[in-house]
Design a protein around this motif. Sequence first.
Motif, mmCIF file in Angstrom:
data_model
loop_
_atom_site.group_PDB
_atom_site.id
_atom_site.type_symbol
_atom_site.label_atom_id
_atom_site.label_comp_id
_atom_site.label_asym_id
_atom_site.label_seq_id
_atom_site.Cartn_x
_atom_site.Cartn_y
_atom_site.Cartn_z
ATOM 1 N N VAL A 196 0.998 -1.088 -0.067
ATOM 2 C CA VAL A 196 -0.109 0.043 -0.018
ATOM 3 C C VAL A 196 0.917 1.340 0.034
ATOM 4 O O VAL A 196 0.833 2.269 -0.762
ATOM 5 N N LYS A 197 1.632 1.247 0.850
ATOM 6 C CA LYS A 197 2.746 2.462 1.060
ATOM 7 C C LYS A 197 4.335 1.949 1.179
ATOM 8 O O LYS A 197 4.849 1.489 1.986
ATOM 9 N N GLY A 198 4.923 1.907 0.030
ATOM 10 C CA GLY A 198 6.273 1.354 -0.025
ATOM 11 C C GLY A 198 7.412 2.276 -0.426
ATOM 12 O O GLY A 198 7.468 3.451 0.274
ATOM 13 N N LEU A 199 7.944 2.008 -1.361
ATOM 14 C CA LEU A 199 9.014 2.893 -1.924
ATOM 15 C C LEU A 199 8.334 4.420 -2.274
ATOM 16 O O LEU A 199 7.543 4.599 -3.092
ATOM 17 N N TRP A 200 8.838 5.457 -1.602
ATOM 18 C CA TRP A 200 8.366 6.783 -1.896
ATOM 19 C C TRP A 200 6.864 6.854 -1.836
ATOM 20 O O TRP A 200 6.265 7.496 -2.333
ATOM 21 N N GLU A 201 6.443 6.070 -0.697
ATOM 22 C CA GLU A 201 5.124 6.091 -0.440
ATOM 23 C C GLU A 201 4.265 5.439 -1.565
ATOM 24 O O GLU A 201 3.047 5.726 -1.634
ATOM 25 N N ARG A 202 4.836 4.868 -2.536
ATOM 26 C CA ARG A 202 4.088 4.328 -3.472
ATOM 27 C C ARG A 202 3.964 2.689 -3.490
ATOM 28 O O ARG A 202 4.628 2.400 -2.574
ATOM 29 N N PRO A 203 2.584 2.261 -3.877
ATOM 30 C CA PRO A 203 2.395 0.901 -3.867
ATOM 31 C C PRO A 203 3.664 -0.044 -4.242
ATOM 32 O O PRO A 203 4.276 0.372 -5.524
ATOM 33 N N THR A 204 4.367 -0.823 -3.430
ATOM 34 C CA THR A 204 5.486 -1.757 -3.690
ATOM 35 C C THR A 204 5.506 -3.069 -3.399
ATOM 36 O O THR A 204 5.033 -3.497 -2.426
ATOM 37 N N VAL A 205 5.878 -4.051 -4.498
ATOM 38 C CA VAL A 205 5.759 -5.316 -4.017
ATOM 39 C C VAL A 205 7.451 -5.556 -3.747
ATOM 40 O O VAL A 205 8.361 -5.405 -4.638
ATOM 41 N N VAL A 206 7.620 -6.161 -2.475
ATOM 42 C CA VAL A 206 9.225 -6.396 -2.376
ATOM 43 C C VAL A 206 9.123 -7.814 -2.431
ATOM 44 O O VAL A 206 8.560 -8.749 -1.426
#
Length: 441
Positions: A196-206
């Motif tokens: 939902v909130k990942g890299l630079w607050e953008r949706p991110t899959v790690v």
Amino acid sequence: MSKKLLLKDAHVEGIRYFETYRKQGGYGAAEKALKMTAEEILEEVKASGLRGRGGAGFPTGMKWSFLAKPEGVPRHLVVNADESEPGTFKDRYLMEFLPHLLIEGMLISSFVLGSNVSYIYIRGEYSWIPDILEEAIEEAKAAGFLGKNILGTGFDCEIYVQRGGGAYICGEETALLESLEGKRGNPRLKPPFPAVKGLWERPTVVNNVESIAAIVPIIDITGAEYAKIGVGRSTGTKLISACGNINKPGVYEIDMTITVEEFIYSDEYCGGIPNGKKLKACIPGGSSVPIVPANLLLKTVNGEPRYMNYESLADGGFATGTMMGSGGFIVLDEDQCIVEHTMTLARFYNHESCGQCTPCREGTGWMYKILKKIEKGEGKMEDIDLLWDIQRKIEGNTICPLGDAAAWPVAAAIRHFRDEFEWHIKNPELSQTQNYGLANY
Ligand code: NAD
Ligand code: SF4
């Protein structure tokens, strides 16, 4: 039985390079996938039952389906290549010898997730591997498998490699994202999850390196066929990095139907224990998972053989079982001192704690100090209960799983080898010169 999906071409000369990889059928899965819709690929990944190969075993298809898709906000795929778990070196092997397998898996995954800019975050100590990855990225780009309008689909994708600075904590996904953003790698509170909130607050899959590499055979053979390999919820193949007191350390691909005994003693895998020594214990999933003594390692609490898969290794919960974890399989023979071994791990977690939470920052230090005292023959009986109490106060009370990872090895060592701790305390003069020995228990 050995079933090779990821490592089937690992020994082909020149497989590191695009031309050879392509001759072996490489990028065939990408060509197939890019003719499908993102939803169709996602269904294949879900059908495969693939579980995250970094350690947590979270279903990959489910994680992908959690990715938020707000209008106009870029999304990212970040590959976690910060493989720092002691005893774990299978991602290093994949990246060093099969970089195009990872790049191909990233292309397919980025297409599904709608990531036009994807990243590989690699641990600083793997200093020679970024060059290998960057060369493979350039080759893939030159062949039209990365860059603009890939295979005429209109899909654009760039991959960048970011080197870490050598901190274990940056393998925790939110610390990794902080570091990728150029900040100190302190874990974030979850939720919100990166989806939902990942890299630079953008949706991110790690996702872990091995998880992303596994997308290639899943598309090649279909999710349903992949799910037929293995057993129960342990589908597909798993890479295991084996080390410690074994004749054949290395990286093995297993199909999760073999027993632990077969894995340790068969010539196809570890080849047994050197000098005919006896097995004392094993940590099957990297240093963060509980140590298991030989008797419980070779059979379950019900007397069934223990298998190399997620369910069987966890049999009985943490009391007697352990976890598949990252697949870092560490074997200890009868000569190994459990107290010294536990102290070494405690020192590691204390050193690597980021210091944000009090139970982890202070508790790991206390555990190390007490274990050092016992190992030197300066401990008291009440120190064992104190150690137990400290690890209980850490577990479940911290921001990230490093706290649990520091607590579990101590808990498991006391639970299974308490008499060895007592022996050190009762025999201070022998504590550093002799081992407790297998014959004593
Ligand atoms: P986790 O169980 O918290 O999360 C697993 C994954 O699922 C994460 O990516 C998380 O974002 C996602 N997830 C979980 N619930 C979600 C939800 N409701 N919505 C969206 N996403 C959700 O575990 P973790 O912190 O990712 O990993 C811990 C494990 O890492 C440990 O068990 C250890 O074995 C392993 N580990 C591996 C290494 C290594 O070098 N490979 C190093 C340290 C630890
Ligand atoms: Fe940092 Fe330890 Fe807290 Fe994780 S558990 S955030 S490593 S102090």
